[in-house]
Design a protein around this motif. Structure first.
Motif, PDB file in Angstrom:
ATOM      1  N   THR A 500      38.663  48.657  72.061  1.00 59.32           N
ATOM      2  CA  THR A 500      39.835  48.393  71.213  1.00 59.32           C
ATOM      3  C   THR A 500      40.442  47.030  71.513  1.00 59.32           C
ATOM      4  O   THR A 500      40.905  46.338  70.596  1.00 59.32           O
ATOM      5  N   ILE A 501      40.437  46.622  72.780  1.00 58.80           N
ATOM      6  CA  ILE A 501      40.988  45.302  73.088  1.00 58.80           C
ATOM      7  C   ILE A 501      40.059  44.210  72.578  1.00 58.80           C
ATOM      8  O   ILE A 501      40.515  43.137  72.138  1.00 58.80           O
ATOM      9  N   ILE A 502      38.741  44.457  72.601  1.00 61.36           N
ATOM     10  CA  ILE A 502      37.799  43.510  72.007  1.00 61.36           C
ATOM     11  C   ILE A 502      38.076  43.367  70.519  1.00 61.36           C
ATOM     12  O   ILE A 502      38.112  42.260  69.966  1.00 61.36           O
ATOM     13  N   TRP A 503      38.283  44.493  69.853  1.00 61.50           N
ATOM     14  CA  TRP A 503      38.524  44.461  68.413  1.00 61.50           C
ATOM     15  C   TRP A 503      39.840  43.770  68.071  1.00 61.50           C
ATOM     16  O   TRP A 503      39.911  42.982  67.135  1.00 61.50           O
ATOM     17  N   ARG A 504      40.886  44.062  68.820  1.00 54.76           N
ATOM     18  CA  ARG A 504      42.178  43.412  68.578  1.00 54.76           C
ATOM     19  C   ARG A 504      42.078  41.910  68.781  1.00 54.76           C
ATOM     20  O   ARG A 504      42.646  41.126  68.008  1.00 54.76           O
ATOM     21  N   ALA A 505      41.347  41.490  69.817  1.00 59.09           N
ATOM     22  CA  ALA A 505      41.232  40.060  70.100  1.00 59.09           C
ATOM     23  C   ALA A 505      40.461  39.331  69.010  1.00 59.09           C
ATOM     24  O   ALA A 505      40.853  38.238  68.585  1.00 59.09           O
ATOM     25  N   GLN A 506      39.381  39.940  68.514  1.00 61.03           N
ATOM     26  CA  GLN A 506      38.618  39.252  67.476  1.00 61.03           C
ATOM     27  C   GLN A 506      39.365  39.247  66.145  1.00 61.03           C
ATOM     28  O   GLN A 506      39.248  38.303  65.375  1.00 61.03           O
ATOM     29  N   GLU A 507      40.136  40.297  65.870  1.00 55.28           N
ATOM     30  CA  GLU A 507      40.940  40.305  64.646  1.00 55.28           C
ATOM     31  C   GLU A 507      41.995  39.202  64.670  1.00 55.28           C
ATOM     32  O   GLU A 507      42.298  38.601  63.640  1.00 55.28           O
ATOM     33  N   ALA A 508      42.559  38.943  65.846  1.00 55.19           N
ATOM     34  CA  ALA A 508      43.565  37.894  65.981  1.00 55.19           C
ATOM     35  C   ALA A 508      42.941  36.516  66.199  1.00 55.19           C
ATOM     36  O   ALA A 508      43.671  35.530  66.314  1.00 55.19           O
ATOM     37  N   ALA A 509      41.582  36.461  66.234  1.00 53.34           N
ATOM     38  CA  ALA A 509      40.840  35.210  66.435  1.00 53.34           C
ATOM     39  C   ALA A 509      41.107  34.601  67.810  1.00 53.34           C
ATOM     40  O   ALA A 509      40.911  33.407  68.010  1.00 53.34           O
ATOM     41  N   TYR A 510      41.534  35.402  68.779  1.00 52.42           N
ATOM     42  CA  TYR A 510      41.638  34.958  70.166  1.00 52.42           C
ATOM     43  C   TYR A 510      40.413  35.479  70.910  1.00 52.42           C
ATOM     44  O   TYR A 510      40.488  36.388  71.741  1.00 52.42           O
TER      45      TYR A 510
END
Length: 541
Positions: A500-510
């Protein structure tokens, strides 16, 4: 047409225990039950509105894109996997033992990690473009859409074709090739006339696995901005369009069932017997002057599939600003949460798999076969569809407007149950295989000494099948750790895991915040390959 061979039982003197049959049937039913809620939700949609949604241009595009992606991934996986299998088994390829292992390793990389690594490397302002800019190259070909999605998924699914084809080649009778040469057939004619017909069922089986993965993958199409079933279902779910999402899910499920039917139809009725040279498998084809150039093929494939993600993740580790978005920074609790739910799923899956696997192995009746096959349904169903079905189960309403199970929605028990439905077949297969290896005479001896079936199982069978139980639990644990769509949909609010943290980071482009959790997932996934190799012995090396 497949023939139905007579079913047998290991212990013909005993009738099928009613309690064991009922328990196995209840477990099998619980694995199928979640999908029925999709039908209930779809029936709530007005028929006229349902027809309108199913024929709208957007739906037609989604169907077309999904079928194109599935076909493209399947064809490319065959074009990569079959030559690699042939090169590493039947030729004198340099370092072929090394390549035989390395070209299978992309299977352990979650495709969504490969997807955001490729976007960062080959995107419009990616790392590769910045390297080429001094040479006057201002823009790279578009990575998004069908081409990029096909490339990324293929790089992480071709090992299905490679492994099934390689297994068939390892059991292939090489004396047939010698006979073909005596008839003045060259290498290509010998492969086309002798080898290919023998390994075709294995190629098709691997290709169908690649097709199944291609049409059910969620993370890669979402990152590559390619509208297919899985991506659109997630979008509709987040936007509250549950009726449209349910109809799309049923359409995707129909495609999956067709693929599964094809896999069953082409599955060989008999085991291919080899020449008895297990473990020797000396090369029978000399590549001549092409020997070293041929090594460029596995090198290029593994560079794209393995080196690119590792390069990008390593680059983020050393160059990223750790304070850019503190809310996305890695915390130890993310890994702990992943381990917690994966361990729970592994324990529950093994406990549920034991009676089903034992029933299928010891009492091979038609009922046992049906119950065992029923547990495989969840493994074949895309995770996004399973997650949506369980959302309907927890939040849906019946004719009296009463919620079915609102207390379960976004809870750990429902999340663990979803993992068990999804991955229990891994435990069933492993336990059933080891149970088949238990000598029935040991069980019969214990029974003649007055032991009950339960005590016989506990004292005789269970200690002997412990390796299968351990391997099954390990596989469920490892695949649960990297499961993305089920986790995104069903996790409790605020419950963060590595995926989930991987997904959140890629969605935010970080993307820099994906490095540590992604490396941890790759390490865990690598352990799954060790489990597979330990189960398969050394014949694949």
């Amino acid at each position: 047409m497949k023939s139905l061979a007579p079913l047998r039982r290991f212990d013909a003197a005993d009738d099928v225990p009613l309690g064991l049959a009922l328990l196995s049937g209840a477990i099998a039913a619980s694995m199928i039950l979640p999908l029925t809620w999709l039908l209930f939700e779809a029936r709530r949609v007005d028929p006229a509105r349902a027809r309108e949604m199913l024929v709208r241009p957007e739906t037609v595009d989604i169907i077309t894109n999904s079928l194109l992606l599935m076909a493209s991934v399947t064809v490319l996986s065959v074009l990569i996997g079959v030559p690699l299998a042939w090169l590493t088994v039947q030729t004198d390829l340099p370092f072929r033992r090394f390549w035989s292992i390395v070209v299978a390793l992309p299977l352990v990389v979650p495709s969504y990690i490969g997807a955001f690594a490729f976007v960062s490397a080959f995107g419009p302002r990616g790392e590769f473009q910045s390297i080429l800019q001094p040479f006057g190259i201002e823009q790279l070909p578009e990575i998004y859409g069908l081409p990029g999605t096909t490339l990324v998924i293929t790089l992480y699914t071709y090992p299905y074709v490679y492994l099934t084809t390689r297994a068939a080649l390892l059991s292939f009778d090489t004396t047939l090739l010698d006979a073909a040469r005596t008839l003045n057939h060259d290498e290509w004619d010998a492969f086309r006339r002798v080898t290919l017909p023998q390994i075709r069922p294995a190629i098709v089986a691997g290709a169908l696995l690649a097709a199944l993965y291609g049409v059910s993958d969620f993370g890669t199409p979402a990152i590559m901005q390619f509208p297919v079933f899985t991506r659109q279902i997630f979008v509709e779910y987040n936007n509250g369009g549950l009726d449209y999402a349910s109809l799309l899910s049923l359409q995707l499920l129909a495609i999956v069932l067709v693929v599964l039917a094809l896999e069953w139809w082409v599955r060989p009725d008999r085991t291919i017997r080899g020449d008895g040279a297990e473990g020797s498998h000396e090369p029978v084809v000399s590549l001549g002057v092409w020997r070293w150039p041929a090594a460029a093929f596995p090198a290029a494939v593994t560079t794209l599939a393995l080196a690119v993600p590792i390069w990008i993740l390593g680059l983020w580790m050393v160059t990223a600003d750790p304070y850019a978005r503190q809310t996305l920074a890695f915390e130890f609790s993310y890994a702990l949460n992943s381990v917690l739910v994966a361990t729970a799923a592994a324990i529950v899956a093994v406990l549920a798999a034991l009676p089903v696997a034992y029933f299928a192995a010891r009492y091979e009746s038609l009922v046992a076969v049906v119950f065992e096959r029923a547990t495989y349904v969840g493994f074949a169903v895309p995770g996004i569809v399973l997650g949506l079905a369980l959302v309907y189960f927890a939040t849906g309403y019946d004719s009296l407007d009463l919620a079915y199970a609102p207390a379960l929605y976004q809870t750990l028990p429902l999340l663990v149950f979803a993992y068990v439905v999804r991955f229990m077949p891994q435990a069933v297969g492993s336990i059933r295989t080891t149970t088949l290896q238990v000598d029935p005479q040991l069980v019969e001896a214990a029974r003649t000494l007055g032991e009950t079936p339960l005590r016989t199982f506990r004292k005789i069978t269970l200690p002997l099948v412990t390796p299968g139980v351990t391997a099954g639990a390990a596989l469920v644990f490892l695949t649960t750790m990297k499961e993305l769509p089920v986790t995104l949909i069903l996790r409790p609010s605020g419950f963060e895991t590595l995926v989930t943290i991987i997904w959140r980071a890629q969605e935010a482009a970080y993307f820099q915040y994906t490095a540590i959790p992604a490396f941890l997932l790759l390490a865990v996934s690598g352990l799954s390959m060790l489990v597979l190799l330990s189960q398969g012995g050394r014949e694949g090396l």
